[in-house]
Design an enzyme around this catalytic site. Sequence first.
Site, PDB file in Angstrom:
ATOM      1  N   ILE A 279       0.818  -1.212   0.000  1.00 43.18           N
ATOM      2  CA  ILE A 279       0.000   0.000   0.000  1.00 43.18           C
ATOM      3  C   ILE A 279       0.852   1.263   0.000  1.00 43.18           C
ATOM      4  O   ILE A 279       0.326   2.377  -0.046  1.00 43.18           O
ATOM      5  CB  ILE A 279      -0.949   0.023   1.213  1.00 43.18           C
ATOM      6  N   GLY A 280       2.148   1.119   0.021  1.00 46.58           N
ATOM      7  CA  GLY A 280       3.045   2.271  -0.024  1.00 46.58           C
ATOM      8  C   GLY A 280       4.487   1.819  -0.041  1.00 46.58           C
ATOM      9  O   GLY A 280       4.823   0.769   0.498  1.00 46.58           O
ATOM     10  N   GLU A 281       5.342   2.602  -0.679  1.00 43.95           N
ATOM     11  CA  GLU A 281       6.771   2.279  -0.693  1.00 43.95           C
ATOM     12  C   GLU A 281       7.579   3.524  -0.987  1.00 43.95           C
ATOM     13  O   GLU A 281       7.091   4.500  -1.558  1.00 43.95           O
ATOM     14  CB  GLU A 281       7.080   1.187  -1.717  1.00 43.95           C
ATOM     15  N   GLY A 282       8.824   3.488  -0.559  1.00 46.60           N
ATOM     16  CA  GLY A 282       9.726   4.609  -0.764  1.00 46.60           C
ATOM     17  C   GLY A 282      11.126   4.222  -0.367  1.00 46.60           C
ATOM     18  O   GLY A 282      11.447   3.036  -0.229  1.00 46.60           O
TER      19      GLY A 282
ATOM     20  N   VAL B  40       8.960  -0.656   2.521  1.00 45.05           N
ATOM     21  CA  VAL B  40       7.683  -0.984   1.892  1.00 45.05           C
ATOM     22  C   VAL B  40       6.626  -1.185   2.976  1.00 45.05           C
ATOM     23  O   VAL B  40       6.903  -1.796   4.011  1.00 45.05           O
ATOM     24  CB  VAL B  40       7.803  -2.260   1.025  1.00 45.05           C
ATOM     25  N   VAL B  41       5.418  -0.671   2.725  1.00 44.71           N
ATOM     26  CA  VAL B  41       4.309  -0.832   3.670  1.00 44.71           C
ATOM     27  C   VAL B  41       3.295  -1.806   3.077  1.00 44.71           C
ATOM     28  O   VAL B  41       2.867  -1.655   1.929  1.00 44.71           O
ATOM     29  CB  VAL B  41       3.626   0.517   3.966  1.00 44.71           C
TER      30      VAL B  41
ATOM     31  N   ASP C 113       9.399  15.849   7.986  1.00 42.43           N
ATOM     32  CA  ASP C 113       8.993  15.406   6.649  1.00 42.43           C
ATOM     33  C   ASP C 113       7.477  15.563   6.470  1.00 42.43           C
ATOM     34  O   ASP C 113       6.795  14.641   6.035  1.00 42.43           O
ATOM     35  CB  ASP C 113       9.415  13.951   6.419  1.00 42.43           C
TER      36      ASP C 113
END
Length: 436
Positions: free
Chosen positions: A124-127, A131-132, A244
Site C-alpha cells: 500500500i506504499g513504498e519509498g 515498503v508498507v 517530513d
Amino acid sequence: MAADEPDWALTAKTHLLGLRLYAIVGISAAIIVLLFVLLVLIVCLRSTHRRATRVKHASGVIPISMKEVAVGDRKVCCSSGEASSSSSEVKPVVGKMGNIGWGRWYTLSELEAATNAFDCRNIIGEGGYGVVYRGVLPDLSVVAVKNLLNNKGQAEKEFKVEVEAIGKVRHKNLVGLLGYCAESAKRMLVYEFVDNGTLEQWLHGDVGTFSPLTWDIRMKIAIGTAKGIAYLHEGLEPKVVHRDIKSSNILLDKQWNAKVSDFGLAKLLGPESTFVTTRVMGTFGYVSPEYASTGMLNEASDIYSFGVLLMEIISGRNPVDYGRPVGEVNLVEWFKGMIGRRQGEEVLDPLIEVKPPPRALKRVLLICLRCVDSDAHMRPKMGQIVHMLEGDEFPFRTDQRSTRAGEIISSPNACSTDIKESQKAGDTNEERLMWR
C-alpha cells in the site's frame, strides 16, 4: 568385627571412621536428597528469571542487536544534535492477544502470515525507507506493516527513531504505532490501518471533473494535520520535530480525518535546546530555506512545511512542478506572486466545485504567508495556527509593530497614506494588498 558377622551386614563396622554400614548408607541418602532439592531450586529460580525478563522486554524495552531502545518516558539531551534516551519503568498492562505496555512484540512468522508472505499485491506504499503492506491479524483486525530496508543500517536508525518518537504517543491525528518486530536483521513496525489513502492521492490523482475534497473537507484536513503537529511540538516532552511534513504522509480515513504518519526522519528536541544541527533531509519543495542552508532544525521548519502543505491543499498544485510555465514551477513563489498581484481567488484548485466565502479564503491565504515567512522567528506556533484556522480572527503578526498595521489594513476606510504607514510598520506587501 565379630567372627560370625558377615562383611555386608548393615551393622558391620567399616574402615570409614569406624562407622557402621547403615550409617554410611543413611548419610549418602541424605546427601542425594539434598542435592536433588538444590537442583529443583536452581531450576525454579532460572524459570522465574526468564519470566521476569520477558515481562521487562514487553513493558517497553526492545533489544536491538546488542543495545536496547527505550520507549518509556524519555529524557533526551540534544546538545550534540543527536537524541539519546533513557527510560523510566513502565508498568505492564496485559490485554488481549498478548499486548503488554504500549505495543506488542510481533514475531516474523506472525507478520508473514498477516501479509501473505509479504505478497506484492498487499503493498500500500513504498519509498526509500522501505515498503508498507496491508496485513490481517488472526482476530481479523487490519494493520499496516512497514518493512524497513536495511540500507547501510538505515533500518536500525529509523526503527529506533520511530519507537522513541511515537512509541507511547496516542493522538487522534497521529497514526498509532501498535507494535514492532525485531528478528535477526529484520526491522518492522506495525501501525493502525487508515483506510482512505493519502492526501497526495486525493489532491493529485484522477478524481474526475470535481474533487470530492470540498473546501470544508480541505479545511478539516488542514486543521486535523495542524492539531497532530501541534501535539508533537507542544504536547510532548521532549518535543518531536517531524522533519517530513508532506501530503503523502497525511493519511485519511473515511470521514476525512487526517492522521500524520511516517516518523522515520523525526528528531527529538529537549527543553534546553532551541534547535538541533543535523544532516539536511526531507522532501524537495517542503524544506524550509534556513534548514536547507544551515542544517539547523527546530519546529519552525515543520511550520514552513505545513505552510507549503496548506498552499497545496488550497491550490491542488505540487510544491514543485516542472511541467508548469516558468514562474509557476515553485508553488511558494507563485503563490506569493498571485497574492501580491491581488489574484488570491485564482490560486484556488479549479476542481473545487463550490468556492469558499472571500473572507474565509483571505484568512487561510494569510495563514499560508505567515507559515512560510522568510524570518523563521516570525512564523506562528502550531497551536496558534490551529486557533487561526478554526477561528474568524485575522492572523496578523502578534508583535506590536503589526498591531497598527492590522488595524489599518482591516479597516474599510483605509487610504493610501495609511497603507504606506503600515508598510513602515513592517507588514509585507502581500498582506497589504490582500486586505485592500
